[in-house]
Design a protein around this motif. Structure first.
Motif, PDB file in Angstrom:
ATOM      1  N   PRO A   1      -0.008   7.947   1.961  1.00  0.00           N
ATOM      2  CA  PRO A   1       1.018   8.675   1.211  1.00  0.00           C
ATOM      3  C   PRO A   1       2.273   8.964   2.015  1.00  0.00           C
ATOM      4  O   PRO A   1       3.348   9.147   1.437  1.00  0.00           O
ATOM      5  CB  PRO A   1       0.305   9.972   0.810  1.00  0.00           C
ATOM      6  N   ASN A   2       2.149   8.977   3.336  1.00  0.00           N
ATOM      7  CA  ASN A   2       3.314   9.218   4.183  1.00  0.00           C
ATOM      8  C   ASN A   2       3.997   7.929   4.621  1.00  0.00           C
ATOM      9  O   ASN A   2       5.010   7.978   5.325  1.00  0.00           O
ATOM     10  CB  ASN A   2       2.896  10.027   5.412  1.00  0.00           C
ATOM     11  N   GLN A   3       3.432   6.785   4.213  1.00  0.00           N
ATOM     12  CA  GLN A   3       4.033   5.473   4.478  1.00  0.00           C
ATOM     13  C   GLN A   3       3.931   4.644   3.193  1.00  0.00           C
ATOM     14  O   GLN A   3       3.125   3.714   3.096  1.00  0.00           O
ATOM     15  CB  GLN A   3       3.303   4.766   5.629  1.00  0.00           C
ATOM     16  N   PRO A   4       4.718   4.962   2.173  1.00  0.00           N
ATOM     17  CA  PRO A   4       4.550   4.315   0.859  1.00  0.00           C
ATOM     18  C   PRO A   4       4.784   2.815   0.876  1.00  0.00           C
ATOM     19  O   PRO A   4       4.383   2.125  -0.073  1.00  0.00           O
ATOM     20  CB  PRO A   4       5.595   5.035  -0.010  1.00  0.00           C
ATOM     21  N   GLU A   5       5.409   2.309   1.932  1.00  0.00           N
ATOM     22  CA  GLU A   5       5.613   0.863   2.001  1.00  0.00           C
ATOM     23  C   GLU A   5       4.319   0.111   2.278  1.00  0.00           C
ATOM     24  O   GLU A   5       4.274  -1.122   2.171  1.00  0.00           O
ATOM     25  CB  GLU A   5       6.650   0.539   3.086  1.00  0.00           C
ATOM     26  N   ARG A   6       3.249   0.835   2.601  1.00  0.00           N
ATOM     27  CA  ARG A   6       1.949   0.201   2.853  1.00  0.00           C
ATOM     28  C   ARG A   6       1.114   0.361   1.578  1.00  0.00           C
ATOM     29  O   ARG A   6       0.377   1.321   1.415  1.00  0.00           O
ATOM     30  CB  ARG A   6       1.280   0.847   4.059  1.00  0.00           C
ATOM     31  N   PHE A   7       1.260  -0.605   0.682  1.00  0.00           N
ATOM     32  CA  PHE A   7       0.711  -0.427  -0.662  1.00  0.00           C
ATOM     33  C   PHE A   7      -0.370  -1.437  -1.029  1.00  0.00           C
ATOM     34  O   PHE A   7      -0.781  -1.503  -2.186  1.00  0.00           O
ATOM     35  CB  PHE A   7       1.838  -0.491  -1.703  1.00  0.00           C
ATOM     36  N   SER A   8      -0.835  -2.245  -0.079  1.00  0.00           N
ATOM     37  CA  SER A   8      -1.906  -3.186  -0.423  1.00  0.00           C
ATOM     38  C   SER A   8      -3.189  -2.423  -0.740  1.00  0.00           C
ATOM     39  O   SER A   8      -3.693  -1.675   0.100  1.00  0.00           O
ATOM     40  CB  SER A   8      -2.182  -4.159   0.724  1.00  0.00           C
ATOM     41  N   PRO A   9      -3.763  -2.605  -1.936  1.00  0.00           N
ATOM     42  CA  PRO A   9      -4.996  -1.891  -2.270  1.00  0.00           C
ATOM     43  C   PRO A   9      -6.192  -2.357  -1.459  1.00  0.00           C
ATOM     44  O   PRO A   9      -7.220  -1.669  -1.429  1.00  0.00           O
ATOM     45  CB  PRO A   9      -5.184  -2.191  -3.762  1.00  0.00           C
ATOM     46  N   TYR A  10      -6.066  -3.512  -0.799  1.00  0.00           N
ATOM     47  CA  TYR A  10      -7.171  -4.047  -0.010  1.00  0.00           C
ATOM     48  C   TYR A  10      -7.019  -3.763   1.489  1.00  0.00           C
ATOM     49  O   TYR A  10      -7.797  -4.280   2.291  1.00  0.00           O
ATOM     50  CB  TYR A  10      -7.312  -5.550  -0.251  1.00  0.00           C
ATOM     51  N   ALA A  11      -6.039  -2.958   1.857  1.00  0.00           N
ATOM     52  CA  ALA A  11      -5.875  -2.543   3.258  1.00  0.00           C
ATOM     53  C   ALA A  11      -5.737  -1.026   3.295  1.00  0.00           C
ATOM     54  O   ALA A  11      -4.699  -0.492   3.689  1.00  0.00           O
ATOM     55  CB  ALA A  11      -4.667  -3.221   3.888  1.00  0.00           C
ATOM     56  N   PRO A  12      -6.787  -0.308   2.885  1.00  0.00           N
ATOM     57  CA  PRO A  12      -6.666   1.137   2.684  1.00  0.00           C
ATOM     58  C   PRO A  12      -6.771   1.946   3.958  1.00  0.00           C
ATOM     59  O   PRO A  12      -7.296   1.500   4.973  1.00  0.00           O
ATOM     60  CB  PRO A  12      -7.854   1.436   1.760  1.00  0.00           C
ATOM     61  N   SER A  13      -6.286   3.176   3.854  1.00  0.00           N
ATOM     62  CA  SER A  13      -6.523   4.161   4.907  1.00  0.00           C
ATOM     63  C   SER A  13      -7.980   4.601   4.884  1.00  0.00           C
ATOM     64  O   SER A  13      -8.597   4.785   5.922  1.00  0.00           O
ATOM     65  CB  SER A  13      -5.605   5.371   4.714  1.00  0.00           C
ATOM     66  N   SER A  14      -8.522   4.761   3.680  1.00  0.00           N
ATOM     67  CA  SER A  14      -9.931   5.139   3.537  1.00  0.00           C
ATOM     68  C   SER A  14     -10.466   4.653   2.204  1.00  0.00           C
ATOM     69  O   SER A  14      -9.786   4.748   1.176  1.00  0.00           O
ATOM     70  CB  SER A  14     -10.104   6.656   3.634  1.00  0.00           C
ATOM     71  N   ARG A  15     -11.700   4.154   2.244  1.00  0.00           N
ATOM     72  CA  ARG A  15     -12.377   3.760   1.007  1.00  0.00           C
ATOM     73  C   ARG A  15     -13.189   4.909   0.425  1.00  0.00           C
ATOM     74  O   ARG A  15     -13.806   4.752  -0.624  1.00  0.00           O
ATOM     75  CB  ARG A  15     -13.290   2.565   1.275  1.00  0.00           C
ATOM     76  N   MET A  16     -13.219   6.047   1.105  1.00  0.00           N
ATOM     77  CA  MET A  16     -14.014   7.184   0.634  1.00  0.00           C
ATOM     78  C   MET A  16     -13.212   8.140  -0.231  1.00  0.00           C
ATOM     79  O   MET A  16     -13.782   9.069  -0.807  1.00  0.00           O
ATOM     80  CB  MET A  16     -14.603   7.931   1.828  1.00  0.00           C
ATOM     81  N   PHE A  17     -11.884   7.917  -0.327  1.00  0.00           N
ATOM     82  CA  PHE A  17     -11.032   8.823  -1.080  1.00  0.00           C
ATOM     83  C   PHE A  17     -10.069   8.015  -1.943  1.00  0.00           C
ATOM     84  O   PHE A  17     -10.028   6.787  -1.860  1.00  0.00           O
ATOM     85  CB  PHE A  17     -10.317   9.777  -0.126  1.00  0.00           C
ATOM     86  N   LEU A  18      -9.298   8.713  -2.780  1.00  0.00           N
ATOM     87  CA  LEU A  18      -8.529   8.052  -3.822  1.00  0.00           C
ATOM     88  C   LEU A  18      -7.053   7.921  -3.469  1.00  0.00           C
ATOM     89  O   LEU A  18      -6.496   8.712  -2.687  1.00  0.00           O
ATOM     90  CB  LEU A  18      -8.664   8.825  -5.135  1.00  0.00           C
ATOM     91  N   ASN A  19      -6.425   6.955  -4.125  1.00  0.00           N
ATOM     92  CA  ASN A  19      -4.992   6.727  -3.982  1.00  0.00           C
ATOM     93  C   ASN A  19      -4.255   7.769  -4.825  1.00  0.00           C
ATOM     94  O   ASN A  19      -4.299   7.741  -6.056  1.00  0.00           O
ATOM     95  CB  ASN A  19      -4.652   5.314  -4.454  1.00  0.00           C
TER      96      ASN A  19
END
Length: 735
Positions: free
Chosen positions: A230-248
């Motif tokens: 959320p603090n880097q909105p330019e990183r928007f690939s759904p397959y390169a997440p910060s975490s798979r345990m929480f939601l976008n």
């Protein structure tokens, strides 16, 4: 033992395979340096012969240096369990006891003398002579998560997580027998509504789910909904997440938040002319501007949070925070800390000051104490996202969808995100996940994602893996496992090397399959394994036995060079679809626009390969038409050359979906871009910014898509196949 033979043995014990067959039929030997890099990433230094010998000793003796292994995963019906225990020979005559605490609270106990367990394997470790024998329990506990405690004569305890899994995963009744069901697949960000803020969100998904269900769809498939940055909105690939345990949280529908109607500060910001002008611009069809959407939403979200915190309605939020536990609190802590470190110019947590690099570090504890309300803000964002996703799933179910939402699980995580910070002891830091060369990406792929460390997973009783499964089966009736072969092995790529210089690493396949089946049954969630690419021998058979659906993409299903697989030869326990998000739409595939794009971006490994693929595509067009004509879903005069006019594109897509409707596969999915006859590709593998990946929006909004005669005609065909009435959205009856 020589240094190289010790290295090979160490690598083998760690699960690193010696080589692999590439797509061209050549055996690729894994060099020693690659093994050293992978071993270091798994926590076993191997840079020198001394390090290799030391790591080998640690790995070989680890099962002996504890009484019992940290986890055992068994299958229902396997009989009374027999568990390995490694105890000092000097204690053979002493009395040990055990306690089995079942998940539902029933407790079983027993006592034994090691000598009474019979003979076993003997080994001396650090001057202590140990004997490994087998302790038999009276009976196998029921399906679930249980705790076995071994207690020594002096009260010392050792614990094992004893997990019993079902033989098969959950399959919903609609798919348990022919003809099965069908669904609509979409990319959530591509959805448009009259009140979106520049990209599709959970409210748009709810509208689509309800409308699709009313048309007779059993499920609505979406791209991964994982937490991004959320603090880097330019990183928007759904397959390169910060975490798979929480939601976008970018998918939150702000206007659906209750406080939006009453918060004066939010309404003032919303009514500002500059805001309205920017909002009107980002709502237009075309490519998504993620950074602009974030600039619009963040100030209003913060205002709504302040209003929420002043209200009396905190009980549900507090219950959500309690249910999330320490992992959820720490993820919100990471979000707040990440926000602050981006401002300081150091977004990557491995470059943060030493006392911020681990969740329990002193600096992190101080930060949490000083920024408690900011952490609560990020917890609130997850609360709102979870509520809205739950409403979307319920909207489909209430309208008659037998499955509801069908979610997608990415194969790995970004190396600098929240999950990598939280779970760093369970990950293989310093390597990335990818794929060897194949027809989809002829130079191989390096996805830049961190994998689980297979050796560390078992040490933690698979807790991170289980948490990922549970999180993604929440508010879902089906879950697709992207690159499902990760349950057995993953292709790792060393840093700084081309993608074709990687190697395969084995995972505890028996345990992981059983855990997937257990969580599937617990959550009443169908599991679909994306089994495309290089598939290990026996993997698909294991999926079949476990009740995991296969993933059958029509453009890959060929019987021979001249004909695609007939509908009655598709796998029954499978999802069938024309293409995927990594492939061009039907119209773009026909016209070869994906080939043009790859050629323009130099994605072919050798000259002339693009022309070869164009020749093959022309051949495939003829084969596809031949197959569809033979199935009686396409007229025999359909042309096989030239571009597709609008009416021909619609005709081709309708024929392909009619074919899928005839297939033996129990679940058929249709992509919105194919229904609408669009010429696009949501993601071009092997690219990042060179192609507008994950940025396309549909030209029609959700209401228009649902009213489109092409979709309604397709729905009527599927409903007729499935023996269901095709009810209009205005009908009061349920499907």
């Amino acid at each position: 033992m020589t240094g190289i033979s010790a290295l090979d043995r160490l690598a083998n014990l760690a699960g690193i395979e010696d080589g692999w067959w590439d797509f061209f039929g050549q055996w690729r030997v894994v060099p020693p340096e690659t093994k050293r890099v992978f071993l270091a990433a798994m926590g076993f230094p191997a840079a020198t012969p001394t390090e290799v010998e030391a790591s080998l000793s640690v790995l070989e003796t680890r099962p002996w240096r504890r009484w019992i292994e940290p986890v055992r995963v068994l299958e229902e019906g396997s009989g009374a369990p027999s568990l390995a225990v490694a105890l000092p020979v000097a204690a053979d005559g002493q009395v040990f006891s055990w306690r089995l605490e079942e998940e539902l609270g029933i407790v079983h106990t027993g006592r034994f003398r090691p000598a009474d367990l019979g003979n076993g394997e003997v080994r001396e470790v650090e001057g202590v002579v140990l004997c490994r024998r087998f302790l038999s329990l009276p009976a196998l506990p029921p399906i679930g998560y249980h705790r076995l405690v071994l207690i020594g004569p002096d009260g010392t305890e050792a614990e094992q997580s004893l997990i019993v899994a079902p033989m098969r995963a959950y399959v919903p009744p609609v798919l348990a027998q022919a003809p099965g069901g069908w669904g609509i697949a979409t990319q959530i960000y591509a959805l448009r509504t009259q009140r979106d803020w520049g990209l599709g969100g959970y409210d748009a998904l709810a509208e689509l789910a309800e409308g699709a269900a009313t048309l007779g769809a059993s499920c609505i498939g979406v791209n991964p909904l994982h937490a991004l940055f959320p603090n880097q909105p330019e990183r928007f690939s759904p397959y390169a997440p910060s975490s798979r345990m929480f939601l976008n949280t970018a998918y939150i529908d702000i206007e659906a938040i209750p406080e939006f109607a009453t918060c004066r500060e939010a309404r003032r910001l919303y009514a500002a002319p500059a805001f309205q002008a920017m909002l009107g611009r980002v709502r237009e069809p075309g490519l998504i501007e993620y950074d602009t959407a974030a600039r619009l939403s963040r100030p209003i979200l913060e205002a709504l949070f302040r209003a929420f915190r002043q209200s009396d309605d905190q009980a549900a939020f507090e219950a959500f925070r309690q249910a999330g536990g320490e992992r959820a609190r720490r993820f919100a802590l990471f979000e707040a800390l990440h926000e602050r470190m981006i401002e300081a110019g150091t977004p990557y947590w491995r470059t943060w000051p030493e006392d911020l690099r681990r969740p329990d570090a002193p600096g992190v504890i101080r930060f949490a104490a000083e920024h408690g309300e900011r952490i609560v803000f990020f917890q609130w964002l997850q609360f709102v996202a979870d509520r809205q996703l739950g409403r979307a799933h319920r909207a489909g179910l209430d309208a008659g969808a037998a499955i509801g939402l069908y979610r997608d699980l990415a194969v790995g995580i970004a190396g600098d995100g929240g999950e990598s910070w939280l779970e760093q002891d369970s990950l293989a830091l310093g390597v990335s996940v990818g794929a060897p060369p194949d027809p989809l990406a002829l130079k191989g792929q390096d996805w830049g994602l961190l994998p689980f460390n297979p050796l560390a997973l078992s040490e933690r009783a698979y807790a991170p893996f289980i948490a990922v499964m549970r999180a993604n089966m929440r508010h879902a009736g089906a879950l697709r496992l992207d690159h499902a072969m990760a349950l057995q092995r993953l292709y790792w790529v060393p840093p700084g090397l081309p993608a074709d210089q990687g190697a395969y690493v084995r995972y505890p396949v028996d345990d992981l399959f059983r855990l997937v089946a257990l969580e599937s049954r617990r959550n009443r969630c169908l599991v679909i394994g994306e089994d495309l690419g290089t598939v290990p021998d026996g993997f698909r058979e294991r999926m079949e036995r476990t009740g995991i659906f296969a993933y059958r993409v029509m453009v890959f299903e060929k019987e021979n060079a001249d004909r695609f697989r007939s509908s009655d030869r598709f796998d029954e326990q499978a999802l069938a679809i024309f293409a995927t998000h990594d492939l061009p739409s039907a119209r773009a595939w026909w016209q070869g626009h994906d080939i043009d794009r790859r050629e323009a971006l130099d994605l072919y490994p050798r000259p002339g390969q693009a022309d070869e693929e164009r020749g093959q595509r022309a051949h495939d067009r003829v084969a596809l038409v031949t197959t569809l004509v033979g199935e009686g879903v396409l007229p025999s005069d359909f042309p096989t050359t030239g571009d597709l006019a609008d009416d021909r594109a619609v005709q081709l897509a309708a024929a392909a979906h009619a074919f899928l409707g005839k297939s033996r596969s129990r679940l058929a999915m249709v992509q919105i871009e194919d229904v609408l006859g669009l010429d696009l590709q949501m993601n071009l593998p092997g690219t990042t910014t060179q192609h507008p990946n994950w940025r396309h929006r549909y030209p029609q909004d959700v209401a228009q898509i649902l009213a489109d005669e092409r979709l309604r005609s397709l729905a009527a065909g599927f409903s007729a196949r499935n023996g269901r009435r095709n009810l209009s959205p205005s009908s009061d009856d349920s499907v």
